[in-house]
Design a protein around this motif. Sequence first.
Motif, PDB file in Angstrom:
ATOM      1  N   ARG A  60       0.836  -1.210   0.000  1.00 37.60           N
ATOM      2  CA  ARG A  60       0.000   0.000   0.000  1.00 37.60           C
ATOM      3  C   ARG A  60       0.869   1.259   0.000  1.00 37.60           C
ATOM      4  N   GLU A  61       1.973   1.217   0.743  1.00 40.56           N
ATOM      5  CA  GLU A  61       2.873   2.378   0.764  1.00 40.56           C
ATOM      6  C   GLU A  61       3.460   2.643  -0.621  1.00 40.56           C
ATOM      7  N   ARG A  62       3.820   1.580  -1.348  1.00 44.54           N
ATOM      8  CA  ARG A  62       4.335   1.755  -2.714  1.00 44.54           C
ATOM      9  C   ARG A  62       3.289   2.389  -3.609  1.00 44.54           C
ATOM     10  N   LEU A  63       2.044   1.946  -3.479  1.00 41.63           N
ATOM     11  CA  LEU A  63       0.968   2.513  -4.300  1.00 41.63           C
ATOM     12  C   LEU A  63       0.691   3.963  -3.929  1.00 41.63           C
ATOM     13  N   GLU A  64       0.781   4.279  -2.658  1.00 43.88           N
ATOM     14  CA  GLU A  64       0.517   5.656  -2.217  1.00 43.88           C
ATOM     15  C   GLU A  64       1.534   6.646  -2.775  1.00 43.88           C
ATOM     16  N   ARG A  65       2.728   6.151  -3.108  1.00 49.70           N
ATOM     17  CA  ARG A  65       3.749   7.027  -3.697  1.00 49.70           C
ATOM     18  C   ARG A  65       3.522   7.266  -5.185  1.00 49.70           C
ATOM     19  N   ASP A  66       2.596   6.528  -5.789  1.00 52.11           N
ATOM     20  CA  ASP A  66       2.295   6.665  -7.210  1.00 52.11           C
ATOM     21  C   ASP A  66       1.059   7.561  -7.356  1.00 52.11           C
ATOM     22  N   ASP A  68      -0.863   8.285  -9.761  1.00 52.03           N
ATOM     23  CA  ASP A  68      -1.982   7.745 -10.529  1.00 52.03           C
ATOM     24  C   ASP A  68      -2.806   6.717  -9.748  1.00 52.03           C
ATOM     25  N   TYR A  69      -2.187   6.051  -8.781  1.00 50.22           N
ATOM     26  CA  TYR A  69      -2.872   4.925  -8.143  1.00 50.22           C
ATOM     27  C   TYR A  69      -2.976   5.041  -6.621  1.00 50.22           C
ATOM     28  N   GLN A  70      -2.642   6.190  -6.072  1.00 53.20           N
ATOM     29  CA  GLN A  70      -2.725   6.311  -4.621  1.00 53.20           C
ATOM     30  C   GLN A  70      -4.163   6.199  -4.112  1.00 53.20           C
ATOM     31  N   GLY A  71      -5.139   6.483  -4.966  1.00 53.33           N
ATOM     32  CA  GLY A  71      -6.538   6.382  -4.568  1.00 53.33           C
ATOM     33  C   GLY A  71      -7.008   4.960  -4.332  1.00 53.33           C
ATOM     34  N   ILE A  72      -6.318   3.974  -4.917  1.00 49.84           N
ATOM     35  CA  ILE A  72      -6.739   2.583  -4.716  1.00 49.84           C
ATOM     36  C   ILE A  72      -5.813   1.835  -3.757  1.00 49.84           C
ATOM     37  N   ALA A  73      -4.842   2.515  -3.190  1.00 56.16           N
ATOM     38  CA  ALA A  73      -3.871   1.860  -2.309  1.00 56.16           C
ATOM     39  C   ALA A  73      -4.547   1.140  -1.148  1.00 56.16           C
ATOM     40  N   LYS A  74      -5.527   1.760  -0.550  1.00 54.55           N
ATOM     41  CA  LYS A  74      -6.148   1.151   0.646  1.00 54.55           C
ATOM     42  C   LYS A  74      -7.010  -0.061   0.312  1.00 54.55           C
ATOM     43  N   TYR A  75      -7.244  -0.324  -0.967  1.00 49.28           N
ATOM     44  CA  TYR A  75      -8.058  -1.468  -1.363  1.00 49.28           C
ATOM     45  C   TYR A  75      -7.231  -2.708  -1.687  1.00 49.28           C
ATOM     46  N   TYR A  76      -5.906  -2.548  -1.703  1.00 43.29           N
ATOM     47  CA  TYR A  76      -5.043  -3.712  -1.915  1.00 43.29           C
ATOM     48  C   TYR A  76      -5.040  -4.539  -0.639  1.00 43.29           C
ATOM     49  N   ASP A  77      -5.195  -5.852  -0.789  1.00 42.54           N
ATOM     50  CA  ASP A  77      -5.241  -6.712   0.395  1.00 42.54           C
ATOM     51  C   ASP A  77      -4.935  -8.151  -0.003  1.00 42.54           C
ATOM     52  N   VAL A  78      -4.744  -8.972   0.989  1.00 48.89           N
ATOM     53  CA  VAL A  78      -4.617 -10.406   0.824  1.00 48.89           C
ATOM     54  C   VAL A  78      -5.728 -11.016   1.661  1.00 48.89           C
ATOM     55  N   VAL A  79      -6.590 -11.791   1.012  1.00 39.62           N
ATOM     56  CA  VAL A  79      -7.724 -12.379   1.727  1.00 39.62           C
ATOM     57  C   VAL A  79      -7.690 -13.896   1.595  1.00 39.62           C
ATOM     58  N   VAL A  98     -13.375  -2.159  -4.169  1.00 40.18           N
ATOM     59  CA  VAL A  98     -13.032  -0.884  -4.795  1.00 40.18           C
ATOM     60  C   VAL A  98     -14.346  -0.202  -5.178  1.00 40.18           C
ATOM     61  N   PRO A  99     -14.525   1.068  -4.817  1.00 37.13           N
ATOM     62  CA  PRO A  99     -15.772   1.759  -5.164  1.00 37.13           C
ATOM     63  C   PRO A  99     -15.920   1.914  -6.681  1.00 37.13           C
ATOM     64  N   PRO A 100     -17.147   2.020  -7.146  1.00 37.01           N
ATOM     65  CA  PRO A 100     -17.400   2.097  -8.597  1.00 37.01           C
ATOM     66  C   PRO A 100     -16.629   3.200  -9.322  1.00 37.01           C
ATOM     67  N   ASN A 101     -16.438   4.349  -8.678  1.00 38.37           N
ATOM     68  CA  ASN A 101     -15.739   5.450  -9.351  1.00 38.37           C
ATOM     69  C   ASN A 101     -14.246   5.156  -9.560  1.00 38.37           C
ATOM     70  N   LEU A 102     -13.702   4.154  -8.857  1.00 36.54           N
ATOM     71  CA  LEU A 102     -12.291   3.785  -9.021  1.00 36.54           C
ATOM     72  C   LEU A 102     -12.116   2.374  -9.593  1.00 36.54           C
ATOM     73  N   SER A 103     -13.220   1.742  -9.971  1.00 35.90           N
ATOM     74  CA  SER A 103     -13.164   0.331 -10.371  1.00 35.90           C
ATOM     75  C   SER A 103     -12.286   0.076 -11.598  1.00 35.90           C
ATOM     76  N   HIS A 104     -12.056   1.077 -12.416  1.00 37.10           N
ATOM     77  CA  HIS A 104     -11.201   0.907 -13.592  1.00 37.10           C
ATOM     78  C   HIS A 104      -9.709   0.944 -13.249  1.00 37.10           C
ATOM     79  N   LYS A 105      -9.364   1.508 -12.118  1.00 32.34           N
ATOM     80  CA  LYS A 105      -7.956   1.711 -11.758  1.00 32.34           C
ATOM     81  C   LYS A 105      -7.160   0.409 -11.551  1.00 32.34           C
ATOM     82  N   PRO A 106      -7.694  -0.593 -10.850  1.00 32.09           N
ATOM     83  CA  PRO A 106      -6.903  -1.821 -10.697  1.00 32.09           C
ATOM     84  C   PRO A 106      -6.592  -2.488 -12.039  1.00 32.09           C
TER      85      PRO A 106
END
Length: 146
Positions: A60-66, A68-79, A98-106
């Motif tokens: 998540r920290e790596r994504l937060e530094r990007d 373009d993709y910091q908005g989806i960082a908190k949705y990365y997980d291992v389940v 991931v909320p609908p407004n960001l669903s294209h980002k992953p």
Amino acid sequence: MAQYDDAPSYSFDLPVDRGPSLLSGTPAVLAYAFEFVKTLPSVFAQAANEVLEEHVSESRERLERDDDYQGIAKYYDVVQVEDGEGDGVELDFGFFKVPPNLSHKPLELEVGDAIKPPKAFVRRTIFKKLDDVVEDIGKKVNQHYA
């Protein structure tokens, strides 16, 4: 034969101090083995959870530094999910809830689009980090029993 008269004898008739017998330590070894077998599943699960939490946090920290993709960082997980055959569980790495407004980002992050090249974040993360995750779990289990 006089030369052999003073030589040490290796006869079984001589008293030899051999220390405790092999069987005298058996109860302690068995008690340790039973305790190890009893606690290993919970120790392993705890170690796996700790290492996976660290992995998710670092990813998540790596994504937060990007930008373009910091908005989806908190949705990365291992389940943990049931495997398709119903006889066990698997770990699923990816983006969840991931909320609908960001669903294209992953998908954009993973395979790219017309403008942005693919970064294969999840695939690279799994292939590059999976060995480290497994090794770290082993280290934590070993630390517990050390």
